[in-house]
Design a protein around this motif. Structure first.
Motif, short mmCIF file in Angstrom:
data_model
loop_
_atom_site.label_atom_id
_atom_site.label_comp_id
_atom_site.label_asym_id
_atom_site.label_seq_id
_atom_site.Cartn_x
_atom_site.Cartn_y
_atom_site.Cartn_z
N ALA A 26 1.41 16.10 2.58
CA ALA A 26 2.25 16.58 3.68
C ALA A 26 3.73 16.46 3.35
O ALA A 26 4.51 17.37 3.58
CB ALA A 26 1.93 15.81 4.95
N GLU A 27 4.11 15.33 2.77
CA GLU A 27 5.51 15.08 2.47
C GLU A 27 6.06 16.05 1.43
O GLU A 27 7.21 16.49 1.52
CB GLU A 27 5.67 13.65 1.97
CG GLU A 27 7.10 13.25 1.74
CD GLU A 27 7.25 11.80 1.31
OE1 GLU A 27 8.36 11.43 0.94
OE2 GLU A 27 6.25 11.04 1.34
N PHE A 28 5.25 16.40 0.44
CA PHE A 28 5.71 17.27 -0.65
C PHE A 28 5.27 18.72 -0.48
O PHE A 28 5.57 19.55 -1.31
CB PHE A 28 5.22 16.73 -2.00
CG PHE A 28 5.90 15.47 -2.42
CD1 PHE A 28 7.09 15.51 -3.14
CD2 PHE A 28 5.38 14.23 -2.08
CE1 PHE A 28 7.72 14.34 -3.52
CE2 PHE A 28 6.01 13.06 -2.45
CZ PHE A 28 7.19 13.11 -3.17
N GLN A 41 -3.85 18.24 -1.51
CA GLN A 41 -4.29 16.86 -1.66
C GLN A 41 -4.72 16.57 -3.09
O GLN A 41 -4.52 15.46 -3.59
CB GLN A 41 -5.43 16.56 -0.69
CG GLN A 41 -4.96 16.52 0.75
CD GLN A 41 -6.10 16.24 1.70
OE1 GLN A 41 -6.99 15.45 1.39
NE2 GLN A 41 -6.08 16.88 2.86
N SER A 42 -5.27 17.56 -3.78
CA SER A 42 -5.67 17.33 -5.18
C SER A 42 -4.44 17.13 -6.06
O SER A 42 -4.49 16.35 -7.02
CB SER A 42 -6.54 18.47 -5.70
OG SER A 42 -5.83 19.68 -5.71
N THR A 43 -3.33 17.79 -5.75
CA THR A 43 -2.09 17.59 -6.50
C THR A 43 -1.58 16.17 -6.28
O THR A 43 -1.19 15.48 -7.23
CB THR A 43 -1.03 18.62 -6.06
OG1 THR A 43 -1.49 19.93 -6.41
CG2 THR A 43 0.31 18.37 -6.72
N ALA A 44 -1.59 15.71 -5.03
CA ALA A 44 -1.15 14.35 -4.72
C ALA A 44 -2.06 13.33 -5.41
O ALA A 44 -1.60 12.33 -5.96
CB ALA A 44 -1.14 14.13 -3.21
N ARG A 47 0.85 -1.19 0.00
CA ARG A 47 0.00 0.00 0.00
C ARG A 47 0.89 1.25 0.00
O ARG A 47 1.85 1.35 0.74
CB ARG A 47 -0.90 0.00 1.24
CG ARG A 47 -1.89 1.13 1.24
CD ARG A 47 -2.90 0.94 2.39
NE ARG A 47 -3.91 1.95 2.32
CZ ARG A 47 -3.90 3.07 3.05
NH1 ARG A 47 -2.92 3.30 3.89
NH2 ARG A 47 -4.88 3.94 2.93
N LEU A 48 0.54 2.18 -0.89
CA LEU A 48 1.28 3.44 -0.98
C LEU A 48 0.72 4.44 0.02
O LEU A 48 -0.42 4.32 0.46
CB LEU A 48 1.15 4.02 -2.39
CG LEU A 48 1.68 3.16 -3.54
CD1 LEU A 48 1.42 3.84 -4.86
CD2 LEU A 48 3.14 2.87 -3.36
N PRO A 49 1.50 5.48 0.34
CA PRO A 49 0.96 6.53 1.19
C PRO A 49 -0.26 7.16 0.50
O PRO A 49 -0.30 7.28 -0.72
CB PRO A 49 2.10 7.55 1.28
CG PRO A 49 3.33 6.80 0.89
CD PRO A 49 2.89 5.72 -0.04
N GLY A 50 -1.22 7.57 1.29
CA GLY A 50 -2.42 8.20 0.75
C GLY A 50 -2.17 9.64 0.34
O GLY A 50 -1.07 10.18 0.51
N THR A 51 -3.20 10.26 -0.17
CA THR A 51 -3.06 11.63 -0.66
C THR A 51 -2.72 12.61 0.45
O THR A 51 -1.94 13.54 0.23
CB THR A 51 -4.33 12.09 -1.39
OG1 THR A 51 -5.44 11.95 -0.53
CG2 THR A 51 -4.55 11.30 -2.66
N ARG A 57 -9.57 1.03 0.22
CA ARG A 57 -8.30 0.71 0.86
C ARG A 57 -7.16 1.61 0.43
O ARG A 57 -6.24 1.84 1.19
CB ARG A 57 -7.93 -0.75 0.58
CG ARG A 57 -8.98 -1.70 1.15
CD ARG A 57 -8.51 -2.96 1.77
NE ARG A 57 -7.26 -2.89 2.48
CZ ARG A 57 -6.24 -3.70 2.23
NH1 ARG A 57 -6.30 -4.60 1.28
NH2 ARG A 57 -5.14 -3.62 2.94
N GLY A 58 -7.16 2.06 -0.82
CA GLY A 58 -6.11 2.97 -1.26
C GLY A 58 -5.39 2.50 -2.50
O GLY A 58 -5.84 1.63 -3.23
#
Length: 113
Positions: A66-68, A72-75, A57-61, A94-95
């Motif tokens: 937050a990381e970048f 959230q729409s960009t992610a 599972r990848l990090p969610g939006t 689930r993602g």
């Protein structure tokens, strides 16, 4: 109560606390260029490097935003781009998950005939 680091402009304090974000967790991006391709390129690099293994599972939006330090729409747009490229898939509710890496034959267009 300890002071929190500078928060991304798109996060509330409560979300940042839940994610346990710190300034060191941010990935710098070129603010003069569109953001979503840069986020997608970094996630693509992590998949290729094995940081995200197939089926993982990848990090969610919210986490990617937050990381970048992006919206959230960009992610979400970055993840959608990776999905269109076949690098990630979605499990409803689930993602996003890393897809199986294409074999060398698939990526070169050769077959096993």
């Amino acid at each position: 109560m300890p002071t929190l680091p500078r928060l991304p402009r798109y996060l509330t304090t409560s979300i940042a606390r839940r994610l346990n974000c710190s300034q060191a967790d941010y990935v710098e991006i070129d603010r003069s260029q569109p953001h979503w391709p840069q986020v997608a390129a970094e996630v693509r690099r992590r998949i290729a490097a094995g940081t995200y293994r197939p089926g993982e599972r990848l990090p969610g939006t919210v986490t990617l935003a937050a990381e970048f330090d992006v919206s959230q729409s960009t992610a979400s747009r970055a993840l959608a781009s990776l999905r269109a490229d076949g690098l990630v898939y979605v499990v409803s509710g689930r993602g996003y998950f890393a897809a199986e890496a294409p074999s060398s034959n698939e990526s070169t267009g050769q077959s096993h005939d």
